[in-house]
Write a protein that holds these residues in place. Structure first.
Motif, PDB file in Angstrom:
ATOM      1  N   ASN A 530      14.185  26.835  46.424  1.00  0.00           N
ATOM      2  CA  ASN A 530      14.791  25.550  46.196  1.00  0.00           C
ATOM      3  C   ASN A 530      16.588  25.236  45.633  1.00  0.00           C
ATOM      4  O   ASN A 530      16.997  24.065  45.054  1.00  0.00           O
ATOM      5  CB  ASN A 530      14.491  24.462  45.497  1.00  0.00           C
ATOM      6  CG  ASN A 530      12.861  23.966  45.593  1.00  0.00           C
ATOM      7  OD1 ASN A 530      12.560  23.737  46.416  1.00  0.00           O
ATOM      8  ND2 ASN A 530      12.254  24.249  44.301  1.00  0.00           N
ATOM      9  N   THR A 531      17.313  26.736  46.367  1.00  0.00           N
ATOM     10  CA  THR A 531      18.880  26.411  45.658  1.00  0.00           C
ATOM     11  C   THR A 531      19.118  25.939  47.423  1.00  0.00           C
ATOM     12  O   THR A 531      20.726  25.021  47.644  1.00  0.00           O
ATOM     13  CB  THR A 531      19.152  28.133  45.530  1.00  0.00           C
ATOM     14  OG1 THR A 531      18.654  28.228  46.892  1.00  0.00           O
ATOM     15  CG2 THR A 531      18.123  27.869  44.369  1.00  0.00           C
ATOM     16  N   GLY A 532      18.566  25.562  48.664  1.00  0.00           N
ATOM     17  CA  GLY A 532      19.156  25.324  50.087  1.00  0.00           C
ATOM     18  C   GLY A 532      19.366  26.117  50.368  1.00  0.00           C
ATOM     19  O   GLY A 532      20.405  26.739  51.560  1.00  0.00           O
ATOM     20  N   PHE A 533      20.302  27.466  49.284  1.00  0.00           N
ATOM     21  CA  PHE A 533      20.253  28.888  50.029  1.00  0.00           C
ATOM     22  C   PHE A 533      20.255  30.105  50.127  1.00  0.00           C
ATOM     23  O   PHE A 533      19.082  30.523  48.747  1.00  0.00           O
ATOM     24  CB  PHE A 533      22.883  29.447  49.361  1.00  0.00           C
ATOM     25  CG  PHE A 533      22.919  27.731  49.306  1.00  0.00           C
ATOM     26  CD1 PHE A 533      24.368  28.552  50.333  1.00  0.00           C
ATOM     27  CD2 PHE A 533      23.585  27.258  48.730  1.00  0.00           C
ATOM     28  CE1 PHE A 533      24.915  27.210  50.673  1.00  0.00           C
ATOM     29  CE2 PHE A 533      23.857  26.171  48.497  1.00  0.00           C
ATOM     30  CZ  PHE A 533      25.105  26.066  49.869  1.00  0.00           C
ATOM     31  N   LEU A 534      20.838  31.335  50.824  1.00  0.00           N
ATOM     32  CA  LEU A 534      19.848  32.723  50.891  1.00  0.00           C
ATOM     33  C   LEU A 534      20.656  33.667  51.338  1.00  0.00           C
ATOM     34  O   LEU A 534      20.828  33.669  52.292  1.00  0.00           O
ATOM     35  CB  LEU A 534      18.553  32.216  51.890  1.00  0.00           C
ATOM     36  CG  LEU A 534      17.304  33.388  51.784  1.00  0.00           C
ATOM     37  CD1 LEU A 534      16.532  33.738  50.623  1.00  0.00           C
ATOM     38  CD2 LEU A 534      15.739  33.161  52.541  1.00  0.00           C
ATOM     39  N   GLY A 535      20.879  34.123  50.710  1.00  0.00           N
ATOM     40  CA  GLY A 535      22.081  34.950  50.780  1.00  0.00           C
ATOM     41  C   GLY A 535      22.947  34.812  50.694  1.00  0.00           C
ATOM     42  O   GLY A 535      23.195  33.658  51.146  1.00  0.00           O
ATOM     43  N   ARG A 536      23.923  36.236  50.651  1.00  0.00           N
ATOM     44  CA  ARG A 536      24.578  35.680  51.502  1.00  0.00           C
ATOM     45  C   ARG A 536      26.131  36.964  52.333  1.00  0.00           C
ATOM     46  O   ARG A 536      25.694  37.997  53.336  1.00  0.00           O
ATOM     47  CB  ARG A 536      26.644  36.390  50.199  1.00  0.00           C
ATOM     48  CG  ARG A 536      25.747  35.715  49.053  1.00  0.00           C
ATOM     49  CD  ARG A 536      26.908  35.660  47.611  1.00  0.00           C
ATOM     50  NE  ARG A 536      26.927  37.117  47.100  1.00  0.00           N
ATOM     51  CZ  ARG A 536      27.162  37.853  46.007  1.00  0.00           C
ATOM     52  NH1 ARG A 536      28.288  37.227  45.392  1.00  0.00           N
ATOM     53  NH2 ARG A 536      27.020  38.825  45.178  1.00  0.00           N
ATOM     54  N   THR A 537      27.332  36.488  52.916  1.00  0.00           N
ATOM     55  CA  THR A 537      27.307  36.904  54.472  1.00  0.00           C
ATOM     56  C   THR A 537      29.271  36.704  53.841  1.00  0.00           C
ATOM     57  O   THR A 537      29.515  36.472  53.187  1.00  0.00           O
ATOM     58  CB  THR A 537      27.267  35.969  55.341  1.00  0.00           C
ATOM     59  OG1 THR A 537      27.886  36.889  56.606  1.00  0.00           O
ATOM     60  CG2 THR A 537      28.292  34.732  55.451  1.00  0.00           C
ATOM     61  N   GLY A 538      29.766  37.650  54.211  1.00  0.00           N
ATOM     62  CA  GLY A 538      31.078  37.998  54.372  1.00  0.00           C
ATOM     63  C   GLY A 538      32.080  37.068  55.738  1.00  0.00           C
ATOM     64  O   GLY A 538      31.779  36.743  56.751  1.00  0.00           O
ATOM     65  N   VAL A 539      33.478  36.974  54.621  1.00  0.00           N
ATOM     66  CA  VAL A 539      34.606  36.469  55.794  1.00  0.00           C
ATOM     67  C   VAL A 539      35.463  36.973  55.798  1.00  0.00           C
ATOM     68  O   VAL A 539      35.823  38.030  54.813  1.00  0.00           O
ATOM     69  CB  VAL A 539      34.705  35.085  55.305  1.00  0.00           C
ATOM     70  CG1 VAL A 539      33.979  33.678  55.676  1.00  0.00           C
ATOM     71  CG2 VAL A 539      34.817  34.866  53.513  1.00  0.00           C
ATOM     72  N   TYR A 540      36.014  37.439  56.828  1.00  0.00           N
ATOM     73  CA  TYR A 540      36.556  38.105  56.818  1.00  0.00           C
ATOM     74  C   TYR A 540      38.240  37.524  57.239  1.00  0.00           C
ATOM     75  O   TYR A 540      38.535  37.612  58.465  1.00  0.00           O
ATOM     76  CB  TYR A 540      36.533  39.788  57.558  1.00  0.00           C
ATOM     77  CG  TYR A 540      35.342  40.014  57.360  1.00  0.00           C
ATOM     78  CD1 TYR A 540      35.229  41.069  56.680  1.00  0.00           C
ATOM     79  CD2 TYR A 540      33.972  39.798  57.744  1.00  0.00           C
ATOM     80  CE1 TYR A 540      34.585  41.703  55.801  1.00  0.00           C
ATOM     81  CE2 TYR A 540      33.226  40.117  57.169  1.00  0.00           C
ATOM     82  CZ  TYR A 540      33.088  40.688  56.715  1.00  0.00           C
ATOM     83  OH  TYR A 540      31.806  41.395  55.836  1.00  0.00           O
ATOM     84  N   GLU A 541      39.229  38.696  56.682  1.00  0.00           N
ATOM     85  CA  GLU A 541      40.833  38.230  57.730  1.00  0.00           C
ATOM     86  C   GLU A 541      41.609  39.533  57.771  1.00  0.00           C
ATOM     87  O   GLU A 541      41.573  41.032  57.259  1.00  0.00           O
ATOM     88  CB  GLU A 541      42.335  37.602  56.012  1.00  0.00           C
ATOM     89  CG  GLU A 541      43.341  37.242  56.885  1.00  0.00           C
ATOM     90  CD  GLU A 541      44.149  37.051  55.406  1.00  0.00           C
ATOM     91  OE1 GLU A 541      44.110  35.544  55.435  1.00  0.00           O
ATOM     92  OE2 GLU A 541      44.817  38.093  54.544  1.00  0.00           O
ATOM     93  N   MET A 542      41.135  40.088  59.512  1.00  0.00           N
ATOM     94  CA  MET A 542      41.747  40.929  59.891  1.00  0.00           C
ATOM     95  C   MET A 542      43.297  41.118  60.071  1.00  0.00           C
ATOM     96  O   MET A 542      43.714  40.201  61.137  1.00  0.00           O
ATOM     97  CB  MET A 542      40.983  41.464  60.967  1.00  0.00           C
ATOM     98  CG  MET A 542      39.795  41.654  60.521  1.00  0.00           C
ATOM     99  SD  MET A 542      38.773  43.365  60.907  1.00  0.00           S
ATOM    100  CE  MET A 542      37.421  42.446  60.134  1.00  0.00           C
ATOM    101  N   MET A 543      43.950  42.435  59.440  1.00  0.00           N
ATOM    102  CA  MET A 543      45.481  42.279  59.619  1.00  0.00           C
ATOM    103  C   MET A 543      45.853  43.491  60.684  1.00  0.00           C
ATOM    104  O   MET A 543      46.449  45.162  59.722  1.00  0.00           O
ATOM    105  CB  MET A 543      46.109  41.922  58.337  1.00  0.00           C
ATOM    106  CG  MET A 543      47.592  41.809  58.751  1.00  0.00           C
ATOM    107  SD  MET A 543      48.973  41.845  57.836  1.00  0.00           S
ATOM    108  CE  MET A 543      48.966  43.455  57.337  1.00  0.00           C
ATOM    109  N   PRO A 544      45.361  44.317  61.866  1.00  0.00           N
ATOM    110  CA  PRO A 544      45.921  45.531  61.743  1.00  0.00           C
ATOM    111  C   PRO A 544      47.118  45.753  62.309  1.00  0.00           C
ATOM    112  O   PRO A 544      48.280  44.605  62.086  1.00  0.00           O
ATOM    113  CB  PRO A 544      45.412  45.727  63.564  1.00  0.00           C
ATOM    114  CG  PRO A 544      44.724  44.197  64.201  1.00  0.00           C
ATOM    115  CD  PRO A 544      44.794  43.167  62.672  1.00  0.00           C
TER     116      PRO A 544
END
Length: 600
Positions: A530-544
């Motif tokens: 009943n939280t509405g959320f299941l697990g986490r995922t990453g968000v990334y900022e890539m700087m080659p």
């Protein structure tokens, strides 16, 4: 959650109080959930296996894995059947969430023997009423007597029989162990110390006495409970009146339980024994490690850390799931173009790749998964960590030991003599470590490490602030990745919602990112508790580091101009990457703004 009577509830159930398999089957046929042939097969199978006598009728039906004739998309699972039964009994349905139950309070309502005899589980007590969960909603002969005895209003909810039986054992078992442990230790400090000294001696010999079996039970229950709840961390926090037990689940802290101070101290001592820590030393922080198994038989590692506080030692146990290091890059949250950029950075034979972000942003998971991807029999992969997060057979792992002057710099220097191909440095904290890491990359090694900065361009200024010469950064740094973790919407219950244009503008301020045609919002269901959320995922900022960016590196770097150039080179900032996850329906604007302030 209130339910309404079923319109077809014409077949009587529970005529003799307890549910019978035949009458449940008949009622399901009347309500259109089951056809006669399936019901016949269940009857024959139940009689052959005697399961109708041994098991609750709903469990027998759930084990048969029958299709739902009325709603083919919802097979007759135990929860679906329990909801149907609650509907029939005109009672609320409850999926028991032990994290929302005050176990100490509810177990005081009735004795374990009484609850066991009538198959009822108290789930709420207070405010002049007691709420009982039952899987036998038509068996109510006990109601009048108990109401008179308790002198409180009694309310009934329907829960699945397996949960009722399980939590009857767990709630009363754990509470009994806590009380017995408290009684054994007593409130007298001197007596408690004496008992703990005995506990230490018994722990060293591996023979815990009978008085301490209650503490062992509490710790075993705590660990298994944390595994079931998908906790990433267990916090044991001593307080003056009662110690708190809290879990971190999907990045959010949840209060789980309270323990009397003497029992909290006993539990802490037990955990320190398991982690091979000095039980007698309570004035300084310590680190340890426990390797155990979950109820399903999977091996799980826990990293322990203790800290002295005003009321005793605080313990934090970080739980490491072995599955995290075998995740594919897409499972970590990499978009296809981000995965291509990351592979281009880490599949080179030499150079330094940095992962940045605050504590708890998933840097370790990214590095371990990458090392697992890169590790092959023909390569020598070495790490120097503080502490070793997770032991892996593919790597040669070294633990930093400050007490014997084995720091990161010394560790890297040692690894260079070990013929490595790939080196992972847990964290670059000082100039010496940075210089040793760069020396390693100059001599033909791939080096992976972490820094604590808010975004990718800031990593360069952080290295310069440490005192690393700009020409060394120019010749060794391959790229920088900044990352954060955001909670993902539960796929089982998320619902389409109106586009939050105001939130979208705040999130994408400064960037021309069109809002999506639709967004999704959390709802809450059994799967996500009943939280509405299941697990986490990453968000990334890539700087080659492109040739243009390398050319801008100097002793006096203008971070603003450098960041602007990185954006012009194609770097997608964290909030734009997060906005793409919102547009894909993976998370929400509110969740992202809670992790990434608008200024980032």
């Amino acid at each position: 959650m209130a339910v309404h009577p079923h319109p077809a509830a014409s077949h009587p159930l529970g005529r003799r109080g307890r549910l019978e398999l035949d009458e449940v089957l008949a009622a399901l046929i009347v309500d259109g959930h089951l056809d006669a042939d399936d019901a016949k097969r269940v009857r024959v199978g139940a009689r052959a296996g005697r399961s109708a006598v041994e098991l609750h009728p709903l469990v027998v039906l759930a084990n048969a894995k029958l299709p739902n004739a009325r709603d083919p998309g919802k097979p007759l699972s135990l929860e679906v059947l329990t909801q149907w039964l609650a509907d029939r009994a005109e009672l609320p349905y409850l999926k028991i969430d032990p994290m929302k139950i005050d176990v100490a309070a509810v177990t005081q309502a009735v004795s374990h023997a009484y609850a066991q005899r009538h198959r009822i589980l108290p789930v709420q007590a207070g405010g002049g009423e007691v709420v009982f969960a039952t899987a036998e909603p038509f068996e109510r002969r006990w109601l009048a007597d108990l109401s008179q005895m308790l002198r409180r209003e009694i309310k009934l909810v329907v829960a699945n029989p397996l949960d009722v039986n399980r939590y009857l054992l767990e709630f009363y078992g754990v509470q009994r162990s806590i009380q017995l442990a408290k009684d054994a230790k007593g409130d007298d400090a001197a007596a408690a110390i004496l008992n703990f000294e005995q506990l230490i001696e018994l722990g060293k010999t591996g023979e815990l006495g009978a008085d301490d079996r209650h503490v062992v039970h509490i710790v075993d229950w705590l660990l298994q409970y944390a595994f079931e709840q998908r906790a990433s961390d267990i916090h044991l926090e001593p307080r003056r009146e009662a110690g708190q037990m809290r879990f971190r689940i999907d990045g959010v802290m949840h209060k789980v339980f309270e323990l009397p101070p003497p029992v909290m101290t006993a539990v802490t001592a037990r955990i320190k024994i398991l982690g091979r820590m000095d039980v007698a030393e309570k004035r300084r922080p310590q680190d340890g490690r426990i390797k155990t198994r979950s109820a399903g038989g999977r091996e799980v590692e826990l990293r322990l850390s203790t800290m002295p506080t005003a009321f005793g030692e605080k313990v934090v146990m970080r739980i490491f799931d072995p599955d995290i290091v075998v995740k594919q890059f897409a499972q970590l949250g990499f978009a296809p173009n981000e995965e291509a950029l990351w592979r281009a950075m880490v599949e080179r034979p030499h150079g330094i790749v940095l992962v940045t972000g605050p504590t708890g942003s998933g840097k370790t998971t990214t590095l371990y998964s990458t090392l697992k991807h890169l590790a092959r029999p023909e390569l020598n992969v070495c790490t120097v960590e503080d502490p070793i997060e997770m032991v892996s057979p593919e790597f040669n792992q070294m633990q930093v030991q400050a007490s014997i002057d084995l720091d990161f710099a010394t560790g890297v220097r040692t690894l260079l003599r070990q013929d490595p191909d790939i080196i992972m440095v847990g964290e670059i904290r000082d100039l010496e470590t940075a210089q040793m890491a760069m020396q390693a990359s100059l001599t033909g090694h791939l080096v992976l490490s972490t820094l604590h900065t808010n975004d990718a361009p800031s990593a360069v200024t952080r290295l310069l602030d440490l005192g690393v010469p700009h020409y060394l950064i120019q010749s060794t740094l391959t790229g920088v990745v900044a990352q954060r973790l955001v909670r993902t919407l539960c796929p089982h219950c998320k619902t389409e919602a109106d586009t939050d244009l105001d939130g979208w503008r705040v999130l994408t301020h400064g960037f021309d990112v069109p809002p999506p045609a639709r967004m999704f919002a959390p709802v809450g269901c059994l799967e996500c508790r009943n939280t509405g959320f299941l697990g986490r995922t990453g968000v990334y900022e890539m700087m080659p580091l492109s040739p243009r960016l390398r050319g801008m590196l100097g002793a006096q770097l203008d971070l603003g101009a450098f960041s602007t150039a990185a954006l012009a080179e194609g770097m997608r900032p964290l909030k734009v990457s997060a906005a793409a996850q919102v547009a894909r329906g993976v998370t929400t604007v509110g969740e992202v703004l809670g992790v990434l302030p608008p200024s980032e």
